[in-house]
Design a protein around this motif. Structure first.
Motif, mmCIF file in Angstrom:
data_model
loop_
_atom_site.group_PDB
_atom_site.id
_atom_site.type_symbol
_atom_site.label_atom_id
_atom_site.label_comp_id
_atom_site.label_asym_id
_atom_site.label_seq_id
_atom_site.Cartn_x
_atom_site.Cartn_y
_atom_site.Cartn_z
ATOM 1 N N GLY A 33 0.795 -1.233 0.000
ATOM 2 C CA GLY A 33 0.000 0.000 0.000
ATOM 3 C C GLY A 33 0.819 1.269 0.000
ATOM 4 N N ARG A 34 2.155 1.144 -0.110
ATOM 5 C CA ARG A 34 3.013 2.345 -0.081
ATOM 6 C C ARG A 34 3.753 2.464 -1.405
ATOM 7 N N TYR A 35 3.136 3.221 -2.318
ATOM 8 C CA TYR A 35 3.661 3.325 -3.677
ATOM 9 C C TYR A 35 3.863 4.788 -4.041
ATOM 10 N N GLU A 36 5.056 5.075 -4.570
ATOM 11 C CA GLU A 36 5.339 6.451 -5.004
ATOM 12 C C GLU A 36 5.658 6.425 -6.497
ATOM 13 N N LEU A 37 4.874 7.166 -7.258
ATOM 14 C CA LEU A 37 5.107 7.228 -8.706
ATOM 15 C C LEU A 37 6.336 8.076 -8.996
ATOM 16 N N LEU A 38 7.308 7.507 -9.718
ATOM 17 C CA LEU A 38 8.533 8.252 -10.053
ATOM 18 C C LEU A 38 8.515 8.734 -11.498
ATOM 19 N N GLY A 39 7.823 7.996 -12.356
ATOM 20 C CA GLY A 39 7.764 8.369 -13.767
ATOM 21 C C GLY A 39 6.780 7.484 -14.499
ATOM 22 N N LYS A 40 6.241 8.026 -15.607
ATOM 23 C CA LYS A 40 5.326 7.202 -16.405
ATOM 24 C C LYS A 40 5.301 7.741 -17.827
ATOM 25 N N THR A 41 4.684 7.009 -18.722
ATOM 26 C CA THR A 41 4.627 7.486 -20.090
ATOM 27 C C THR A 41 3.653 8.660 -20.197
ATOM 28 N N VAL A 42 4.045 9.626 -21.019
ATOM 29 C CA VAL A 42 3.160 10.776 -21.215
ATOM 30 C C VAL A 42 2.266 10.556 -22.435
ATOM 31 N N ASP A 43 2.526 9.482 -23.183
ATOM 32 C CA ASP A 43 1.656 9.196 -24.341
ATOM 33 C C ASP A 43 1.386 7.691 -24.420
ATOM 34 N N ASP A 44 2.005 6.986 -25.372
ATOM 35 C CA ASP A 44 1.741 5.547 -25.506
ATOM 36 C C ASP A 44 2.482 4.741 -24.440
ATOM 37 N N ALA A 45 1.915 3.574 -24.094
ATOM 38 C CA ALA A 45 2.652 2.607 -23.276
ATOM 39 C C ALA A 45 3.640 1.888 -24.196
ATOM 40 N N ALA A 46 4.685 1.296 -23.602
ATOM 41 C CA ALA A 46 5.717 0.625 -24.412
ATOM 42 C C ALA A 46 5.102 -0.486 -25.284
ATOM 43 N N GLY A 47 4.232 -1.293 -24.690
ATOM 44 C CA GLY A 47 3.605 -2.381 -25.442
ATOM 45 C C GLY A 47 2.702 -1.847 -26.550
ATOM 46 N N GLU A 48 2.028 -0.751 -26.233
ATOM 47 C CA GLU A 48 1.138 -0.110 -27.214
ATOM 48 C C GLU A 48 1.958 0.389 -28.412
ATOM 49 N N ALA A 49 3.129 0.994 -28.131
ATOM 50 C CA ALA A 49 3.999 1.489 -29.202
ATOM 51 C C ALA A 49 4.458 0.324 -30.079
ATOM 52 N N LEU A 50 4.838 -0.774 -29.438
ATOM 53 C CA LEU A 50 5.278 -1.958 -30.194
ATOM 54 C C LEU A 50 4.117 -2.525 -31.018
ATOM 55 N N ASP A 51 2.926 -2.542 -30.416
ATOM 56 C CA ASP A 51 1.762 -3.084 -31.126
ATOM 57 C C ASP A 51 1.405 -2.214 -32.340
ATOM 58 N N LYS A 52 1.507 -0.887 -32.163
ATOM 59 C CA LYS A 52 1.196 0.023 -33.285
ATOM 60 C C LYS A 52 2.242 -0.129 -34.389
ATOM 61 N N ALA A 53 3.509 -0.278 -33.980
ATOM 62 C CA ALA A 53 4.580 -0.461 -34.966
ATOM 63 C C ALA A 53 4.346 -1.766 -35.740
ATOM 64 N N GLY A 54 3.963 -2.801 -35.025
ATOM 65 C CA GLY A 54 3.686 -4.092 -35.667
ATOM 66 C C GLY A 54 2.578 -3.956 -36.699
ATOM 67 N N LYS A 55 1.549 -3.212 -36.338
ATOM 68 C CA LYS A 55 0.412 -3.010 -37.244
ATOM 69 C C LYS A 55 0.876 -2.273 -38.502
ATOM 70 N N LEU A 56 1.688 -1.247 -38.295
ATOM 71 C CA LEU A 56 2.206 -0.456 -39.415
ATOM 72 C C LEU A 56 3.037 -1.316 -40.371
ATOM 73 N N LEU A 57 3.748 -2.287 -39.794
ATOM 74 C CA LEU A 57 4.622 -3.138 -40.612
ATOM 75 C C LEU A 57 3.886 -4.373 -41.136
ATOM 76 N N GLY A 58 2.570 -4.416 -40.896
ATOM 77 C CA GLY A 58 1.770 -5.533 -41.403
ATOM 78 C C GLY A 58 2.019 -6.841 -40.680
ATOM 79 N N LEU A 59 2.439 -6.763 -39.401
ATOM 80 C CA LEU A 59 2.710 -7.977 -38.625
ATOM 81 C C LEU A 59 1.461 -8.401 -37.865
ATOM 82 N N PRO A 60 1.375 -9.671 -37.483
ATOM 83 C CA PRO A 60 0.195 -10.120 -36.736
ATOM 84 C C PRO A 60 0.124 -9.495 -35.342
ATOM 85 N N TYR A 61 -1.079 -9.383 -34.810
ATOM 86 C CA TYR A 61 -1.318 -8.851 -33.464
ATOM 87 C C TYR A 61 -1.052 -9.946 -32.431
ATOM 88 N N PRO A 62 -0.467 -9.645 -31.275
ATOM 89 C CA PRO A 62 0.069 -8.355 -30.866
ATOM 90 C C PRO A 62 1.478 -8.112 -31.415
#
Ligand code: KG4
Ligand code: ZN
Length: 345
Positions: A151-180
């Motif tokens: 119950g003791r959590y301090e946020l130090l940093g986070k993504t301001v836009d896409d999540a890392a997995g989301e970025a990889l998934d979008k890149a995969g889509k752009l390159l015509g690769l299967p999901y995810p």
């Protein structure tokens, strides 16, 4: 307490039973990946409908595998935030209804608390000691937390836009690769992609900023592909060897950003243990990089077994058990919340 946990925040319907000593008695996960794959991403409405179909059979299976009838369950926990509201509501409403009908204590769990406590589920490795640094990297989240205790959590940093997995998934889509895309990009890299073939940028490279940004990287990939004369939606036509190099170079930029920020955070906080969890923790370059860097700097890296890194209900049951044993009870009016900072709990 023996606790039943239920998770439905995104595209996995999951139920699990955790025993008195925190041991996993069962953990059942039904993935919807094949339902969403034709669309190249998670469709919220479809996710909610699939949860409705799956939540009862998955819960019954978890109780059966745990050889624990409902009467022997001491409390029920369900993810209430963050996530897709329609999806969350299914597991949460079902869990509240079950708790009410069976007369069991109920508690809502924050999904990210589940992820941060997931290393305690893996009994094959020594658990981390508080305080430690937690890096959550999935399709929905990329965050760094200082974890000082339950119950003791301090946020130090986070993504301001896409999540890392989301970025990889979008890149995969752009390159015509299967999901995810994250999985496909990792595979293409292992199949001989040259990670130095293209020079992709790292968001917020400076030391004094522990946030992440992956949208510039995505744009850089869009332009690189465009420059090759490839039209939108025709990524599949890129020659395989070029595609492998694009994958390896793109992935390298994502991984380098993750490792860089994690070790900046370790330097800044003086923490000596790093827990990495979420689906992207499966990535082989991330694992290699973490092992190499941690060896040099005397940091212990804990990555839970993959089944506990990706979305599951054992982590929800575990976090719920701790809260229930501390006396927390949530009312049946507890609602699903799509965005909620973990530190606000
Ligand atoms: O934790 P998770 O199963 O679900 C949530 O997003 O909550 O994570 C799924 C994410 C997807 O974005 C997927 O592409 C990524 O994890 N992923 C990977 C790998 N395996 C799964 N990314 C990179 N390399 C992998 N091997
Ligand atoms: Zn998750």
């Amino acid at each position: 307490m023996v606790v039943l946990g239920i998770e439905s925040s995104c595209d996995e319907t999951a139920a699990a039973v955790v025993g008195r000593d925190g041991e996993i008695l069962s953990s059942v996960v039904r993935s919807q990946i094949s339902d969403h794959a034709p669309f190249g991403g998670v469709i919220p409405e479809l996710a909610a409908r699939r949860h409705i179909e799956a939540v009862v059979p998955v819960t019954l299976e978890a109780l059966k595998q745990a050889e624990t009838p409902l009467e022997r369950i001491d409390g029920i926990a369900a993810t209430f935030a963050p996530g897709l509201v329609g999806a969350l509501l299914v597991g949460l409403s079902f869990a509240k209804g079950l708790a009410w009908a069976a007369g069991k204590p109920f508690v809502g769990v924050h999904h990210l608390e589940g992820h941060l406590l997931s290393p305690f589920l893996d009994t094959t490795v020594p658990p981390p000691r508080f305080p430690f640094l937690g890096l959550i990297v999935s399709g929905g989240h990329t965050s760094l937390y200082k974890v000082s205790g339950y119950g003791r959590y301090e946020l130090l940093g986070k993504t301001v836009d896409d999540a890392a997995g989301e970025a990889l998934d979008k890149a995969g889509k752009l390159l015509g690769l299967p999901y995810p895309g994250g999985v496909a990009i990792d595979r293409m890299t292992r199949e001989g992609g040259n990670r130095k073939a293209f020079d992709f940028p790292i968001g917020f490279p400076q030391r004094d900023n522990l946030n992440f940004s992956f949208s510039g990287l995505k744009t850089a990939l869009v332009y690189t592909v465009k420059k090759m004369g490839v039209k939108q939606g025709e990524g599949a036509a890129i020659p395989e060897d070029v595609k492998r190099d694009l994958c390896a170079s793109f992935q390298e930029a994502v991984v380098r950003a993750l490792i860089r920020k994690a070790f900046f955070a370790l330097d800044e906080t003086g923490l000596k243990e790093l827990v990495v969890t979420g689906g992207v923790a499966a990535n082989h370059r991330l694992r290699e990089g973490l092992v190499k860097e941690s060896g040099k700097r005397g940091i212990r890296v804990v990555i839970p077994r993959l089944e506990y890194c990706t979305d599951n209900a054992a982590m929800i049951a575990y976090a719920g058990k701790i809260r229930l044993e501390q006396g927390q009870r949530d009312p049946f009016s507890l609602n699903a919340v799509s965005r909620l900072p973990l530190e606000s709990l």
